[in-house]
Write a protein that holds these residues in place. Structure first.
Motif, PDB file in Angstrom:
ATOM      1  N   TYR A 171       0.705  -1.381   0.171  1.00  0.00           N
ATOM      2  CA  TYR A 171       0.087  -0.029  -0.319  1.00  0.00           C
ATOM      3  C   TYR A 171       0.874   1.165  -0.040  1.00  0.00           C
ATOM      4  CZ  TYR A 171      -4.341   2.668   0.793  1.00  0.00           C
ATOM      5  OH  TYR A 171      -5.581   3.403   0.799  1.00  0.00           O
ATOM      6  N   TYR A 172       0.633   2.159  -1.172  1.00  0.00           N
ATOM      7  CA  TYR A 172       1.402   3.382  -1.052  1.00  0.00           C
ATOM      8  C   TYR A 172       0.559   4.376  -0.489  1.00  0.00           C
ATOM      9  CZ  TYR A 172       3.938   7.272  -3.785  1.00  0.00           C
ATOM     10  OH  TYR A 172       4.467   8.219  -4.057  1.00  0.00           O
ATOM     11  N   TYR A 173       1.140   4.707   0.880  1.00  0.00           N
ATOM     12  CA  TYR A 173       0.647   5.810   1.765  1.00  0.00           C
ATOM     13  C   TYR A 173       1.290   7.180   1.316  1.00  0.00           C
ATOM     14  CZ  TYR A 173      -1.339   2.189   4.448  1.00  0.00           C
ATOM     15  OH  TYR A 173      -1.926   0.804   4.764  1.00  0.00           O
ATOM     16  N   GLN A 174      -0.007   8.224   1.165  1.00  0.00           N
ATOM     17  CA  GLN A 174       0.605   9.483   0.963  1.00  0.00           C
ATOM     18  C   GLN A 174      -0.137  10.448   1.641  1.00  0.00           C
ATOM     19  OE1 GLN A 174       0.677   9.610  -3.543  1.00  0.00           O
ATOM     20  NE2 GLN A 174      -0.674   7.825  -3.212  1.00  0.00           N
ATOM     21  N   ARG A 175       0.202  11.661   1.577  1.00  0.00           N
ATOM     22  CA  ARG A 175      -0.185  12.753   2.080  1.00  0.00           C
ATOM     23  C   ARG A 175      -1.746  12.735   2.048  1.00  0.00           C
ATOM     24  NH1 ARG A 175       2.575  18.898   2.193  1.00  0.00           N
ATOM     25  NH2 ARG A 175       1.541  19.657   3.713  1.00  0.00           N
ATOM     26  N   LYS A 176      -2.416  12.445   0.977  1.00  0.00           N
ATOM     27  CA  LYS A 176      -3.746  12.627   0.868  1.00  0.00           C
ATOM     28  C   LYS A 176      -4.527  11.590   1.826  1.00  0.00           C
ATOM     29  CE  LYS A 176      -3.976   9.223  -2.845  1.00  0.00           C
ATOM     30  NZ  LYS A 176      -4.626   8.238  -2.213  1.00  0.00           N
ATOM     31  N   ASP A 177      -3.871  10.569   2.350  1.00  0.00           N
ATOM     32  CA  ASP A 177      -4.217   9.687   3.156  1.00  0.00           C
ATOM     33  C   ASP A 177      -4.478  10.136   4.611  1.00  0.00           C
ATOM     34  OD1 ASP A 177      -4.695   7.629   1.090  1.00  0.00           O
ATOM     35  OD2 ASP A 177      -2.376   7.418   1.229  1.00  0.00           O
ATOM     36  N   VAL A 178      -4.156  11.249   4.820  1.00  0.00           N
ATOM     37  CA  VAL A 178      -4.190  11.956   6.202  1.00  0.00           C
ATOM     38  C   VAL A 178      -5.265  12.973   6.214  1.00  0.00           C
ATOM     39  CG1 VAL A 178      -3.082  12.999   7.922  1.00  0.00           C
ATOM     40  CG2 VAL A 178      -1.911  11.158   6.780  1.00  0.00           C
ATOM     41  N   LYS A 179      -6.139  12.887   6.860  1.00  0.00           N
ATOM     42  CA  LYS A 179      -7.270  13.919   6.599  1.00  0.00           C
ATOM     43  C   LYS A 179      -7.038  15.189   7.251  1.00  0.00           C
ATOM     44  CE  LYS A 179     -11.436  10.646   6.283  1.00  0.00           C
ATOM     45  NZ  LYS A 179     -10.687   9.509   6.586  1.00  0.00           N
ATOM     46  N   LEU A 180      -6.225  14.959   8.579  1.00  0.00           N
ATOM     47  CA  LEU A 180      -5.897  16.340   9.341  1.00  0.00           C
ATOM     48  C   LEU A 180      -4.498  16.449   9.113  1.00  0.00           C
ATOM     49  CD1 LEU A 180      -7.841  15.874  12.502  1.00  0.00           C
ATOM     50  CD2 LEU A 180      -8.603  17.183  10.526  1.00  0.00           C
ATOM     51  N   ASP A 181      -4.166  17.267   7.861  1.00  0.00           N
ATOM     52  CA  ASP A 181      -2.707  17.231   7.652  1.00  0.00           C
ATOM     53  C   ASP A 181      -2.091  18.417   8.360  1.00  0.00           C
ATOM     54  OD1 ASP A 181      -0.575  18.269   6.191  1.00  0.00           O
ATOM     55  OD2 ASP A 181      -1.394  17.845   4.264  1.00  0.00           O
ATOM     56  N   PRO A 182      -0.948  17.970   9.253  1.00  0.00           N
ATOM     57  CA  PRO A 182      -0.205  18.767  10.160  1.00  0.00           C
ATOM     58  C   PRO A 182       0.929  19.524   9.412  1.00  0.00           C
ATOM     59  CG  PRO A 182       0.513  16.336  10.498  1.00  0.00           C
ATOM     60  CD  PRO A 182      -0.403  16.276   9.462  1.00  0.00           C
ATOM     61  N   LEU A 236       4.288   8.759   8.046  1.00  0.00           N
ATOM     62  CA  LEU A 236       4.662   9.804   7.157  1.00  0.00           C
ATOM     63  C   LEU A 236       5.559  10.857   7.878  1.00  0.00           C
ATOM     64  CD1 LEU A 236       1.601  10.713   4.877  1.00  0.00           C
ATOM     65  CD2 LEU A 236       3.553   9.323   4.338  1.00  0.00           C
ATOM     66  N   GLU A 237       5.386  11.020   8.976  1.00  0.00           N
ATOM     67  CA  GLU A 237       6.234  11.943   9.978  1.00  0.00           C
ATOM     68  C   GLU A 237       7.508  11.163   9.991  1.00  0.00           C
ATOM     69  OE1 GLU A 237       7.277  15.338  12.265  1.00  0.00           O
ATOM     70  OE2 GLU A 237       5.451  14.766  10.937  1.00  0.00           O
ATOM     71  N   LEU A 238       7.575   9.802  10.379  1.00  0.00           N
ATOM     72  CA  LEU A 238       8.624   9.218  10.540  1.00  0.00           C
ATOM     73  C   LEU A 238       9.706   9.140   9.161  1.00  0.00           C
ATOM     74  CD1 LEU A 238       7.668   6.220  12.910  1.00  0.00           C
ATOM     75  CD2 LEU A 238       9.181   8.206  13.681  1.00  0.00           C
TER      76      LEU A 238
END
Length: 284
Positions: A171-182, A236-238
């Motif tokens: 699974y390719y996790y990207q920024r769009k997969d996070v609803k509350l973008d910090p 994504l942070e890590l």
């Protein structure tokens, strides 16, 4: 399956860190006109199943995984500049290296090739084994594209993580997969996570079969193994800000990870890795 953004990140994340597009490569030519193609119609065993069985028999014991996809699935989620120049129904496989590849393929390859020129042990090992696949398909054309190959435009020949996602491999996790973008204005790169190996794997290349058309191949969605908002944000942070320590690789409970020897190898600067394998800088 959720659509991927049109400009996907290049990363195949084999070694610790975020590899950038690498050296070498030339533009892929469109497949040459050949004899009749062979559409898969599911009777009695689909062509793709027979091809996959041979590939797994050849590459599985060496620590590689192969996952089938149609070129059209890949092209559908990317801008034309990134398209593969094959018909949509062309059979393709994305090839992953698992943690066991280091012992099952790399070290035996280095020992066997010790008296020959070795400039990049991993790349040459992967190239050798993927190119050897052609020998088990003497009646088929097989095109191989490696993760390190780039076009004259400096773009990679294929987007590794996009291919892994559409093939259902990871699974390719990207920024769009996070609803509350910090992250505000920060650039955030995506990363693939494997349901068994987490981040302890690498995307090594594509195998394409221009003469095999599979209009009835069914697409399997990748396993969404980082399913919570909190864990996706952490991943994504890590990956983007603490990639050196490799913690993103263990974002899920993994069944196998790199050995300590393998971790040491990949965390060592490339120019110093040769001595870890008992090699000089250029073995001749």
């Amino acid at each position: 399956m959720a659509a991927l953004p049109q400009a996907a990140h290049y990363n195949s994340h084999g070694a610790p860190g975020r590899p950038s597009p690498r050296r070498r490569g030339s533009a892929p030519a469109p497949p040459a006109a050949r004899g009749p193609t062979y559409p898969s119609r599911g009777a009695p065993r689909a062509m793709e199943e027979r091809v996959a069985e041979r590939l797994r028999g050849a590459l599985g014991p060496l620590g590689f995984e192969v996952h089938a996809f149609k070129v059209g699935w890949y092209n559908a989620v990317l801008q034309p500049a990134f398209h593969l120049s094959y018909p949509d129904d062309t059979l393709a496989f994305v090839v992953l290296s698992t943690p066991s590849m280091f012992d099952k393929a790399l070290k035996p390859f280095v020992n066997k090739e010790r008296l020959k020129i070795i400039r990049d042990p991993v790349d040459q090992c992967v190239s050798h084994h993927l190119s050897s696949v052609k020998e088990i398909f003497p009646d088929q054309k097989v095109d191989v594209i490696f993760d390190y190959e780039i076009l004259p435009s400096r773009r990679p020949k294929f987007l590794a993580q996009t291919a892994a996602h559409v093939a259902g491999a990871a699974y390719y996790y990207q920024r769009k997969d996070v609803k509350l973008d910090p992250w505000g204005e920060k650039k955030i790169f995506g990363v693939c996570i494997h349901p068994k190996y987490g981040g302890w794997f690498a995307i090594r290349g594509l195998l394409l079969f221009p003469d095999v058309q599979v209009p009835f191949l069914e697409q399997s969605a990748p396993v969404d193994c980082v399913s919570t908002e909190q864990k996706r944000t952490e991943l994504l942070e890590l990956f983007n800000f603490h990639w050196q320590d490799g913690r993103y690789r263990d974002i899920i409970e993994v069944k196998e990870r790199y050995s300590e020897e393998q971790k040491t190898y990949f965390s060592t600067p490339p120019s110093e890795r040769f001595r870890l394998l008992g090699l000089t800088r250029f073995t001749e």
